[in-house]
Write an enzyme that holds these catalytic residues in place. Structure first.
Site, mmCIF file in Angstrom:
data_model
loop_
_atom_site.group_PDB
_atom_site.id
_atom_site.type_symbol
_atom_site.label_atom_id
_atom_site.label_comp_id
_atom_site.label_asym_id
_atom_site.label_seq_id
_atom_site.Cartn_x
_atom_site.Cartn_y
_atom_site.Cartn_z
ATOM 1 N N TYR A 77 14.643 15.740 6.854
ATOM 2 C CA TYR A 77 13.716 14.676 7.299
ATOM 3 C C TYR A 77 12.799 15.188 8.408
ATOM 4 C CZ TYR A 77 12.155 10.274 9.428
ATOM 5 O OH TYR A 77 11.393 9.262 9.947
ATOM 6 N N SER A 102 7.332 10.870 13.163
ATOM 7 C CA SER A 102 8.577 10.464 13.831
ATOM 8 C C SER A 102 8.784 11.345 15.053
ATOM 9 C CB SER A 102 9.775 10.635 12.889
ATOM 10 O OG SER A 102 10.988 10.497 13.616
HETATM 11 P P1 NAP Z 1 11.787 1.023 5.355
HETATM 12 O O1 NAP Z 1 12.148 -0.216 6.064
HETATM 13 O O2 NAP Z 1 12.842 1.743 4.583
HETATM 14 O O3 NAP Z 1 10.550 0.751 4.403
HETATM 15 C C1 NAP Z 1 10.061 1.842 3.651
HETATM 16 C C2 NAP Z 1 8.795 1.441 2.943
HETATM 17 O O4 NAP Z 1 8.311 2.611 2.238
HETATM 18 C C3 NAP Z 1 9.031 0.366 1.910
HETATM 19 O O5 NAP Z 1 7.901 -0.471 1.843
HETATM 20 C C4 NAP Z 1 9.160 1.165 0.615
HETATM 21 O O6 NAP Z 1 8.751 0.455 -0.552
HETATM 22 C C5 NAP Z 1 8.168 2.273 0.873
HETATM 23 N N1 NAP Z 1 8.398 3.434 0.020
HETATM 24 C C6 NAP Z 1 9.500 4.204 -0.073
HETATM 25 N N2 NAP Z 1 9.310 5.154 -1.008
HETATM 26 C C7 NAP Z 1 8.073 4.960 -1.501
HETATM 27 C C8 NAP Z 1 7.296 5.593 -2.479
HETATM 28 N N3 NAP Z 1 7.767 6.659 -3.178
HETATM 29 N N4 NAP Z 1 6.047 5.146 -2.749
HETATM 30 C C9 NAP Z 1 5.554 4.072 -2.066
HETATM 31 N N5 NAP Z 1 6.244 3.422 -1.133
HETATM 32 C C10 NAP Z 1 7.491 3.867 -0.852
HETATM 33 O O7 NAP Z 1 11.190 2.133 6.368
HETATM 34 P P2 NAP Z 1 10.746 2.034 7.895
HETATM 35 O O8 NAP Z 1 11.945 2.183 8.733
HETATM 36 O O9 NAP Z 1 9.839 0.885 8.099
HETATM 37 O O10 NAP Z 1 9.922 3.416 8.031
HETATM 38 C C11 NAP Z 1 8.559 3.457 7.699
HETATM 39 C C12 NAP Z 1 8.007 4.828 8.120
HETATM 40 O O11 NAP Z 1 8.253 5.032 9.499
HETATM 41 C C13 NAP Z 1 8.641 6.014 7.395
HETATM 42 O O12 NAP Z 1 7.673 6.990 7.134
HETATM 43 C C14 NAP Z 1 9.652 6.516 8.397
HETATM 44 O O13 NAP Z 1 9.938 7.884 8.227
HETATM 45 C C15 NAP Z 1 8.923 6.253 9.695
HETATM 46 N N6 NAP Z 1 9.802 6.139 10.862
HETATM 47 C C16 NAP Z 1 10.730 5.135 10.921
HETATM 48 C C17 NAP Z 1 11.554 5.057 12.039
HETATM 49 C C18 NAP Z 1 12.604 3.982 12.176
HETATM 50 O O14 NAP Z 1 13.445 4.112 13.089
HETATM 51 N N7 NAP Z 1 12.602 2.956 11.359
HETATM 52 C C19 NAP Z 1 11.426 6.000 13.078
HETATM 53 C C20 NAP Z 1 10.465 6.984 12.962
HETATM 54 C C21 NAP Z 1 9.658 7.054 11.866
HETATM 55 P P3 NAP Z 1 9.851 -0.259 -1.511
HETATM 56 O O15 NAP Z 1 10.518 -1.267 -0.650
HETATM 57 O O16 NAP Z 1 9.056 -0.827 -2.619
HETATM 58 O O17 NAP Z 1 10.774 0.857 -1.927
#
Ligand code: NAP
Length: 251
Positions: free
Chosen positions: A155, A142
């Site tokens: 985080y 991130s």
């Molecule tokens: P999201 O929409 O909340 O989706 C999270 C995903 O991770 C879901 O598929 C969830 O599975 C899975 N997950 C959560 N806990 C888990 C575990 N213990 N074991 C296996 N799978 C797990 O998240 P997102 O926004 O797409 O973010 C994805 C990644 O990008 C993360 O690492 C986040 O830190 C990073 N990121 C996101 C942003 C942003 O603005 N969105 C910015 C920077 C970085 P379930 O649905 O089955 O729980």
């Protein structure tokens, strides 16, 4: 349409958001994809259905990446289904924001166990399963790893740790032709940003104001760069932290 032909990829946390987009892009380029999820079976099944409807190959595998036995099983099921592994995307992650006065050890362990321990466990198993030609690891970090934001100390610490892991392992695994890179997304609209209340908030307005390209990202913005890193076009790139953020310069 063939950048990843004959490649096998695991994308953790691919039932929604950024992970789902990466899985979909990889499959569209010929990869056989393992769509990992923790609890959202329905979401993971939908991603697999969309991939197969488009002529691709994918399976959904439940595994909580913070649990060692689950991670070992995830890789065993991958080996049983596809025989090998070429690409691991450590995308599964959680993000919650709160003032330090409300910090809890539970929150610490949840963030570090999923975002950091889960990635290390998956990398350990991936390195065992990668074939003689090496492999490819992409850690979804991130922008907060280099620009930590107020109320996001835990985080941000997990993502800074993940970037350190990227650098260390790029050095350790280069001789095996295993590339390791981090992608640092800016703010991306996902199911996660909706459920945490970021989407539509004053925080999001501030993020857009600090983003030269003037918009929040979409999962496809990240998936396109993950595809590049996973492909042979990035054959001489390792140990890099690549920002994909519309140029965001402050939180
Ligand atoms: P999201 O929409 O909340 O989706 C999270 C995903 O991770 C879901 O598929 C969830 O599975 C899975 N997950 C959560 N806990 C888990 C575990 N213990 N074991 C296996 N799978 C797990 O998240 P997102 O926004 O797409 O973010 C994805 C990644 O990008 C993360 O690492 C986040 O830190 C990073 N990121 C996101 C942003 C942003 O603005 N969105 C910015 C920077 C970085 P379930 O649905 O089955 O729980």
């Amino acid at each position: 349409m063939d950048k990843l032909t004959n490649k096998v990829a695991i994308v953790t946390g691919a039932s929604k958001g950024i992970g789902a987009a990466i899985a979909t892009y990889f499959a569209a380029e010929g990869a056989k994809v393992v769509v990992n999820y923790a609890s959202s079976k329905e979401g993971a099944d939908k991603v697999v259905e969309a991939i197969t409807a488009n002529g691709g190959t994918a399976i959904a595998v439940q595994a909580d990446v913070s649990k060692e036995a689950d991670v070992i099983r995830l890789f065993e099921e991958t080996k049983n289904a596809y025989g090998t592994l070429n690409i691991l995307v450590n995308n599964a992650g959680v993000y919650q924001f709160c003032p330090i006065e409300q910090f809890t050890t539970d929150s610490f362990h949840q963030h570090f166990n999923i975002n950091v321990l889960g990635s290390l466990l998956a990398i350990r198993e991936a390195v065992k399963l990668f074939g003689d030609n090496g492999g490819n690891i992409i850690n979804i970090s991130s922008e907060v790893s280099k620009m930590p934001m107020s109320t996001g100390s835990v985080y941000a610490a997990t993502k800074a740790a993940l970037d350190a892991i990227t650098i260390a392992l790029s050095k350790e695994l280069g001789a095996k032709n295993i590339r390791v890179n981090s992608i640092l997304p800016g703010s991306v609209e996902t199911e996660g940003t909706h459920s945490t209340g970021i989407t539509g908030s004053d925080l999001e307005k501030m993020l857009i104001a600090n983003t030269p390209l003037g918009r929040i990202g979409q999962p496809d913005d990240i998936a396109k760069v993950a595809l590049f890193l996973a492909s042979d076009e990035a054959a001489w790139i390792t140990g890099e932290k690549i920002s994909v953020s519309g140029g965001i310069y402050g939180f």
